[in-house]
Design an enzyme around this catalytic site. Structure first.
Site, short mmCIF file in Angstrom:
data_model
loop_
_atom_site.label_atom_id
_atom_site.label_comp_id
_atom_site.label_asym_id
_atom_site.label_seq_id
_atom_site.Cartn_x
_atom_site.Cartn_y
_atom_site.Cartn_z
N PHE A 1 1.05 -0.70 0.02
CA PHE A 1 0.08 -0.25 -0.05
C PHE A 1 0.74 1.16 0.16
CE2 PHE A 1 -4.12 -1.40 2.10
CZ PHE A 1 -4.02 -2.27 1.21
N GLU A 2 0.89 1.95 -0.84
CA GLU A 2 0.91 3.49 -0.57
C GLU A 2 -0.22 4.40 -0.79
OE1 GLU A 2 4.07 5.20 -0.70
OE2 GLU A 2 5.16 3.15 -2.22
N VAL A 3 -0.09 4.60 1.28
CA VAL A 3 -0.98 5.80 1.24
C VAL A 3 -1.26 6.80 1.79
CG1 VAL A 3 -1.80 3.46 3.08
CG2 VAL A 3 -0.54 5.69 3.63
#
Length: 556
Positions: free
Chosen positions: A292-294
């Protein structure tokens, strides 16, 4: 983290996974690398009995949001176990291994000096050539997400220069932090999935039996609002069937957090990463792996974190953990979007109507992807199964076939337009509403759990959804220990208001509560031989929410 383990010993424990660089090198204080393991410890564990979900946060020091997401997720899960049926089912059937801060030495620098934008760990050298970075206190350290033992040393996707932000270290697993992650993953995931020649070209390009893949690894980073599937080291698609399986999984994650799916060979592919963590767990260990790249920045504001980043990714991570027993199989199945029990409380001889809305494409199609429909989506619903006080067995796939489903499982019927069951078990589309009647005659007094899962025409069993109900008591009150049955006046123990989910709406209608005032139950004196009186009371919801928001912002 320590408070959670101390307060909830039945479902939480701490595992010392290893030490940070500073602790090993005796430079400064240094830290232990703690994994918070969450599961119902009374139920047998291990990958042959439960799903294994391993999630890592804070590998890059300047990415503030991920460790806070992981910590709040842990708090949410332990606080709602035994209260929320879905959370209870989650910990009954899965082990959550949360490495809440994978790079504590680096985080100290990033937190004390934001302007340094510190990314790496604090091993300042020397590297394999005996060189240090000249500006070691500004540019030193090793990028831990380039230090895993898969395609390590490739100049495309990492650097041999110790001053570069993606410096890969002197050798694969040279750093204690990445090495500890690798060792721990090898300990908790099944060795039968490990690859003997993970970096061989034939191995990389070979289809894998993803339906049987056990466990899920999710590495949470910032930023970019992406859900990323393998590979990282090369912009080349994995084999078609594996790619389709990953699309099914990542699309459903994206449905929850609103992000874009990304993968090698996909138009949203970011850049090459050699020696990355998710490539290692998928390439070497055969464990389905997602990154995930949040958010949209390294240092998000508290308002943005609380309003968007945390709640959206909490939902995505909870879904991910819930399918961790066989993620690339379950993700291809239909999902239960809504589950209603009417009433939520029945008498010993009472009957309850269960309504489930299921879909084989809702969580797959409603996201941003130019590649069209996920191949496994849009299949006809084959069967909708109802379980009382038991769960679907995703581990033993033999129990998922039609002829080997336990006899206790109730097959739900297709709902007629009138809202009743039609006596037909044939579903004609990928979006259906199913109904069933559940009688309480064979159930003991107290709280019970009901779960529903659906099967599509390709044989994929999707994620389950669960709710509590009560026999002779409301599910929220069955554990109050007073032993008294709270009746509605007709003597059968049935509740006339439609259940907990409809309490507010029913009360507003009966007592003319104004819109947005909020409703709450108020338990009054119970006359002998009479009924429990309930009334609608104004709840200062706005003030409570504001106080909660202030308290949570103060923690960040």
């Amino acid at each position: 983290m320590f408070d959670i383990a101390a307060k909830y010993p039945a479902i939480a424990e701490l595992v010392d996974m290893g030490d940070s660089y500073h602790k090993i090198a005796r430079v400064g204080k240094g830290w232990d690398l703690w994994v918070l393991k969450l599961t119902n410890r009374a139920r047998p564990g291990g990958y042959d009995r439960k799903g294994i979900f391993f999630s890592m946060f804070g590998l890059h020091a300047r990415e503030y949001a991920p460790p806070e997401i992981g910590t709040r997720m842990a708090e949410y899960v332990v606080q709602n176990y035994g209260r929320d049926a879905d959370v209870t089912a989650l910990l009954d059937n899965n082990e959550l291994h949360l490495l809440l801060l994978a790079n504590p030495d680096g985080r100290e620098i990033a937190q004390d000096n934001r302007s340094a934008w510190w990314r790496k760990n604090t091993n300042f050298g020397p590297n394999a050539d005996g060189r240090y970075c000249g500006n070691q206190f500004e540019d030193g350290g090793v990028d831990l997400n380039r230090n895993f033992d898969f395609m390590w040393g490739d100049d495309v996707g990492s650097s041999s220069d110790p001053c570069e932000s993606d410096f890969r270290g002197s050798r694969a697993f040279s750093e204690p932090e990445s090495r500890a992650v690798g060792d721990y993953a090898r300990e908790i995931f099944p060795s039968s999935q490990f690859r003997s020649d993970p970096e061989g070209r034939s191995s990389i390009r070979r289809e894998r039996n993803t339906d049987a893949s056990v466990g899920l690894f999710v590495d949470v980073h910032a930023y970019g609002e992406l859900v990323i599937s393998p590979w990282g080291f090369i912009d080349e698609r994995i084999p078609p069937q594996n790619y389709a399986a990953y699309r099914a999984l990542s699309h459903k994650m994206c449905w929850f957090n609103g992000y874009k799916p990304s993968a090698s060979g996909n138009k949203n592919f970011l850049y090459e990463v050699s020696g990355g963590g998710t490539d290692y767990t998928w390439g070497n260990l055969g464990v389905p792996s997602i990154l995930f790249e949040v958010g949209t920045s390294f240092y998000p504001t508290c308002d943005k974190f609380l309003d968007k980043i945390y709640p959206r990714n909490l939902r995505a991570l909870l879904y991910s953990a819930s399918v961790s027993s066989r993620p690339l199989f379950i993700a291809k199945g239909p999902d239960v979007l809504e589950l209603k029990l009417q009433p939520r409380r029945v008498g010993p001889r009472g009957e309850m109507t269960v309504t489930a809305r299921v879909s084989d494409d809702k969580w797959s199609d409603d996201i941003r992807d130019a590649e069209g429909r996920v191949p496994s989506a849009g299949q006809r619903i084959e069967e909708v199964r109802l379980y009382v006080d038991e769960y679907p067995d995703y581990i033993d796939t033999n129990k998922n076939v039609r002829n080997n489903v336990p006899s206790s499982v109730i097959r739900m019927e297709k709902r007629r337009s009138s809202g009743t069951g039609g006596g037909s078990f044939f579903f004609s589309s990928s979006n259906e509403i199913a109904v069933a009647k559940v009688t309480a005659s064979t159930l003991t007094r107290g709280r019970h759990m009901l779960c529903v899962a659906a099967v599509d025409a390709m044989g994929y069993v999707g994620s389950m959804k669960c709710e509590y109900f009560g026999v002779g008591c409301h599910p929220n009150d069955c554990g109050d220990g007073d032993g008294e049955e709270e009746e509605d006046g007709d003597g059968d123990g049935d509740e006339e208001d439609g259940g907990e989910d409809d309490e507010c709406s029913a009360l507003k209608k009966k007592f003319q509560c104004r819109k947005n005032e909020g409703c709450a139950w108020e338990r009054l004196a119970r006359p002998r031989g009479g009924v429990t009186r309930k009334k609608c009371v104004k709840a200062n919801a706005a003030a409570a929410a504001a106080a909660t928001a202030t308290a949570t912002r103060d923690r960040i």
